[in-house]
Design an enzyme around this catalytic site. Structure first.
Site, PDB file in Angstrom:
ATOM      1  N   GLN A   1      -8.417   3.790  -3.574  1.00  0.00           N
ATOM      2  CA  GLN A   1      -7.826   5.143  -3.120  1.00  0.00           C
ATOM      3  C   GLN A   1      -6.476   5.317  -2.477  1.00  0.00           C
ATOM      4  OE1 GLN A   1     -10.423   6.604  -0.040  1.00  0.00           O
ATOM      5  NE2 GLN A   1      -9.639   5.548   1.522  1.00  0.00           N
TER       6      GLN A   1
ATOM      7  N   SER B   1     -14.971  14.720   8.669  1.00  0.00           N
ATOM      8  CA  SER B   1     -15.215  15.794   7.486  1.00  0.00           C
ATOM      9  C   SER B   1     -16.131  16.874   7.651  1.00  0.00           C
ATOM     10  CB  SER B   1     -15.656  14.908   6.319  1.00  0.00           C
ATOM     11  OG  SER B   1     -14.864  13.890   5.857  1.00  0.00           O
TER      12      SER B   1
ATOM     13  N   TYR C   1      -8.250  15.420  -5.157  1.00  0.00           N
ATOM     14  CA  TYR C   1      -8.670  16.626  -4.354  1.00  0.00           C
ATOM     15  C   TYR C   1      -7.666  16.795  -3.242  1.00  0.00           C
ATOM     16  CZ  TYR C   1     -11.449  13.751  -1.386  1.00  0.00           C
ATOM     17  OH  TYR C   1     -12.051  12.775  -0.401  1.00  0.00           O
ATOM     18  N   PRO C   2      -7.302  18.073  -3.145  1.00  0.00           N
ATOM     19  CA  PRO C   2      -6.275  18.028  -1.839  1.00  0.00           C
ATOM     20  C   PRO C   2      -7.097  18.573  -0.781  1.00  0.00           C
ATOM     21  CG  PRO C   2      -6.213  20.163  -3.249  1.00  0.00           C
ATOM     22  CD  PRO C   2      -7.034  19.073  -4.153  1.00  0.00           C
ATOM     23  N   MET C   3      -6.664  18.504   0.486  1.00  0.00           N
ATOM     24  CA  MET C   3      -7.454  18.839   1.815  1.00  0.00           C
ATOM     25  C   MET C   3      -6.581  19.266   2.740  1.00  0.00           C
ATOM     26  SD  MET C   3      -9.009  15.240   3.179  1.00  0.00           S
ATOM     27  CE  MET C   3      -8.897  16.191   4.755  1.00  0.00           C
TER      28      MET C   3
ATOM     29  N   HIS D   1     -14.747   7.228   9.935  1.00  0.00           N
ATOM     30  CA  HIS D   1     -14.327   7.714   8.647  1.00  0.00           C
ATOM     31  C   HIS D   1     -13.908   6.411   7.643  1.00  0.00           C
ATOM     32  CE1 HIS D   1     -13.425  10.694   5.828  1.00  0.00           C
ATOM     33  NE2 HIS D   1     -12.366  10.319   5.780  1.00  0.00           N
TER      34      HIS D   1
ATOM     35  N   ARG E   1       0.763  -1.225   0.036  1.00  0.00           N
ATOM     36  CA  ARG E   1      -0.048  -0.094  -0.024  1.00  0.00           C
ATOM     37  C   ARG E   1       0.750   1.360   0.024  1.00  0.00           C
ATOM     38  NH1 ARG E   1      -4.128  -1.192   4.767  1.00  0.00           N
ATOM     39  NH2 ARG E   1      -5.130   0.923   4.203  1.00  0.00           N
TER      40      ARG E   1
END
Lengths: 264, 264, 264, 264, 264
Positions: B202, B240, B162-164, B189, B148
């Site tokens: 992901q 989130s 997307y960045p976060m 989450h 991984r």
């Protein structure tokens, strides 16, 4: 989280005319470019199985041309995007903004109902049985609401498009409100919208995970003044007053493919 | 602070085609440019010891082409960046955005465990013994999780990038939450993410100290609709809802090197 | 306010190569341009009495070239800026960002000590005697810390540069915290930094009244991964978690003047 | 609201040299362009009845040239703007920022005094008598403070310009503070400023209703280091710490008209 | 929500001269371009049945030319926009900003009165009778206030334009204030405005649902200094201090069509 059902994939494209290059083009070249893109838009102009593209001339400096594409899925949207870029006007249209989303209906009421009913029957969340019941409720809704999931773009002269999100502030946070409170606020919001139903048609699309805002709103009507009245009245709804964050507003007048020459 | 382990160095490159210059190029020049860059991408297309580059055509105006590069380290990323700039298309691709990061796994659980165990055994933080124990836990994790940390890019047709960052507000501040509270929120989450595991792969990368956002998220799937469902459901997770801040979302469709001509 | 002492005046210059113009230049012209700027950078490459300039190739789209100039004062910085603009590459380098600052050391501890001591001795603030005592403390510190006020740029392969400010929110406001609380937070912050001292050298510059952020941070190391670890660990310090606001992060790899051709 | 008196109308113009076009100009054309604008600046260089224009070369990428124009009124500012655009360099200077304002003095103390005195005498606000008394106080102040309302630009080598506003947050809001509290905070702020009076001259201009920020600050001194010290010390004043919001900082070195060639 | 009545549709257009292209044009071409656009503006210069267009030369870098168009409806605004683009200067004017809105009067007092009266008479909201009464009140107001709904642009030399919105913060939110509180704040705000009525004329337009801000304000006067005094004094009104958010301020000097050559 309210359950949602989805329909047409939607792309809004905002273009500015590359005016200097366009004016440098001989008259015949301009006519050919317009004819090429015009024919493409003509072929897409009638709604067919959820597919349709419509053009609008936009007021102000934000862009010159707004294209709204509805398609069966995102692959078809990419094809539409490529087709515009490769059509006659493609070299003269600078993409200055866009919005990718999908027609969405939030089933606040149905979600509350199905969850209550499953809980009463003692069915554990996320079990196979639970998922089956939820999925079959969604399937029924998708069928019942198909005309709204796969809408035709209203023939109204004007469109008002704007993206929006729900606030996630430090104290005021839509996503931390209980589902019932959100359901109640959406109900009141819907009442205002229905008062304008004769004059304003709307298409709501969801864009979480697809674009930078969470929803896109398209209003269709015969006079932009009615957009002002609707959006102003809604701003006093609790859900808008406290929780709405708005992006740019685009006001466009419908352009039939044959009229493209007139606006360039 | 949760301990982390890191793997591949990653660079996302967003390019817009310099359309005017590109169209001014004779047909043969364009073919040569595409062939040059295509050959480069072809050479990088198969994952090999953590090295791989994949191209995506992006929906909307944000960019035309997204390249994701995975490499052994940052020096190799700089070489990949230079190789793209010097390949045939280099003069026709304007870099409009980018994201530098590294594949990262946050070991919330293992961190809590090793710190508890060391404390029980009376080992003082930051002593040599303490550092040795922590480092050997990390080494075990790095080995166990190597696949991984050095992932292959899934072959899925679509990517969502997307960045976060985590919010550091005046009252709501991720970095001031206790480690256990953060661990609990990340657990919940993760449960949501795992529900989508069949449909969405992901890759999470960390970028603190490397770029302007704290993390980058790449989702891979066969239909962007599933990205919307996943991100929407996650938005109601406490972590989130309260703590996530998002940058721009990019939706791209995979482009094999041989197909490059078709999208330009 | 903590007393500060200052050393080298510093200018960070971020340039993007004007690629189209550059590629249009004949090979000989490019070689001459590179030789000219390369010779200038060569002349500035060795640190001499606080003067030095070093070039870095930057990862990602933010810029292509980062120059860090250390000089005796701001007049010399303006001369360096003019010399770059007038050197061979000057016409092909578009300045896209910059940062003007001065090497700064905040004397939190010494400030608390000298103020306490002066108060105990009954010396009124801002009297001549008071100013004399403070100034002589500063002079001693400037002499003792001269090597850090007039630093040599480490030879490490990588730099990480970012500007930052201290938050002045409605409730969380660094400048309204008591001096002792700030002193304590900076102490804890320093402990984390020292743990990385073997792997990361840093130069901190102050830019209040000089540029749009309050401080600039340059980290120097052999692998950007160590920047991530350091900045991530520091983010959990109270001073960073609650009070830090960050600008853009630039990651650059050192370019010796003779290698300039390789990156253009 | 504190009463204010106003003097010179002021325009800051920030220009970037259009370098490509400028370099394409033959040597003689460049010399003529410089001579034309240089003559114009020379004619404006001496302060005369409140009229003066001075040029500064700016450190960093924000702009190349800063012009500060003081005039009798806004009509004259528009004429100066047009004269620069039509002078030799006009076609080669791209306006990238600007700031329109007017020299302003806030009469916090005099306002409190005249309002108290009028209230004691039982004169109703906004009656003719009241307006007459206020206006005659203002006239006296305008005469007494004329040299500061119609200032000469100090000959110092360096300028520091930045725009600022007072915070209007949800809890911390300058405009909702009582007049006496604002008066007290401005007094303390002034004490700090006066400590630097030997080294830093300042011109404060107001821009509410004229430009996007509320005030502009110009500091003049022989070394930018003193700007840092002054602005840093002031940042701990309550009025700055809690209520100040700052725009971009520009650091410029004075350029005499005859030196214009040297910086282009 | 206060009831509103609307009049002229309004478009503000901000243009920057494409200086390089303009200077490349031969003298005769420039004269023809100016003559063409000048004739168009001349034809629109006199107010006729709510239609009028006026040009202003803007101070600073934000734009060179501001056009204010008043029309009967949005279709006519689109025609005006197209006519400017197709007039002689169209190719040399780059649209850099704009604002679409409609002259609006908020009837805070009349709304409170009609709602109270209808409630006393026991008429249910949104019934036909209720809507009839409200609509006939609006019709009476529209007739009585027609001159202000369809205003002539004052002949004053200067204009100040800025867009604004009402704050929707987490604690301070205009749209969650009771109608009576809003009515009271608007009353006090109006008192300040009326004190300046001799020197400043204003046109307030609404843009909710039409553009990115909620209102546009145009102030007309003989000296920008009066704009500063008015806006500064109003900033201390509760409604402005707590609830106003402002966009960019544009200061323009009126340009008669025959003077167009002088400013280009």
């Amino acid at each position: 989280m309210p359950l949602t059902i989805e329909g047409a994939a939607v792309l809004h494209q905002m273009f500015r005319l590359r005016r200097t290059a366009w004016r440098a083009l001989p008259e015949a070249g301009r006519a050919a470019a317009i004819a090429g893109t015009g024919a493409q838009l003509e072929a897409w102009s009638a709604s067919s199985e959820g597919r349709q593209s419509v053009a609008y001339a936009v007021l102000g400096h934000k862009c010159d041309l707004l294209l709204i594409h509805l398609r069966r899925d995102f692959r078809e949207l990419a094809e539409a995007q490529a087709a515009v870029a490769n059509s006659g006007l493609g070299d003269y249209l600078e993409p200055v903004s866009s919005f990718a989303s999908v027609v969405e209906m939030s089933l606040h009421d149905a979600t509350v109902n199905v969850y209550s009913s499953l809980a009463e029957r003692g069915i554990e969340p996320h079990t196979e049985e639970w998922k089956g019941e939820v999925e079959s409720m969604l399937a029924r809704q998708r069928q019942a609401l198909a005309p709204r999931l796969w809408p035709e773009i209203p023939e109204s002269e004007y469109v008002c498009f704007y993206p929006m999100s729900r606030k996630r502030g430090e104290n005021v946070n839509w996503y931390l409100e209980p589902l019932q409170a959100r359901q109640q606020m959406m109900l009141e919001h819907g009442v205002v919208g229905r008062r304008y139903a004769d004059d304003v048609k709307q298409i709501i699309t969801g864009s979480i995970g697809l674009d930078d805002w969470e929803w896109g709103v398209d209003l269709f009507g015969e006079d932009p003044l009615i957009f002002k009245k609707l959006v102003y009245e809604m701003r006093f709804d609790r859900v808008s007053a406290a929780f709405a964050e708005f992006g740019s507003f685009y006001i466009g007048a419908r352009v039939e493919p044959a009229q493209l020459a007139a606006i360039l």
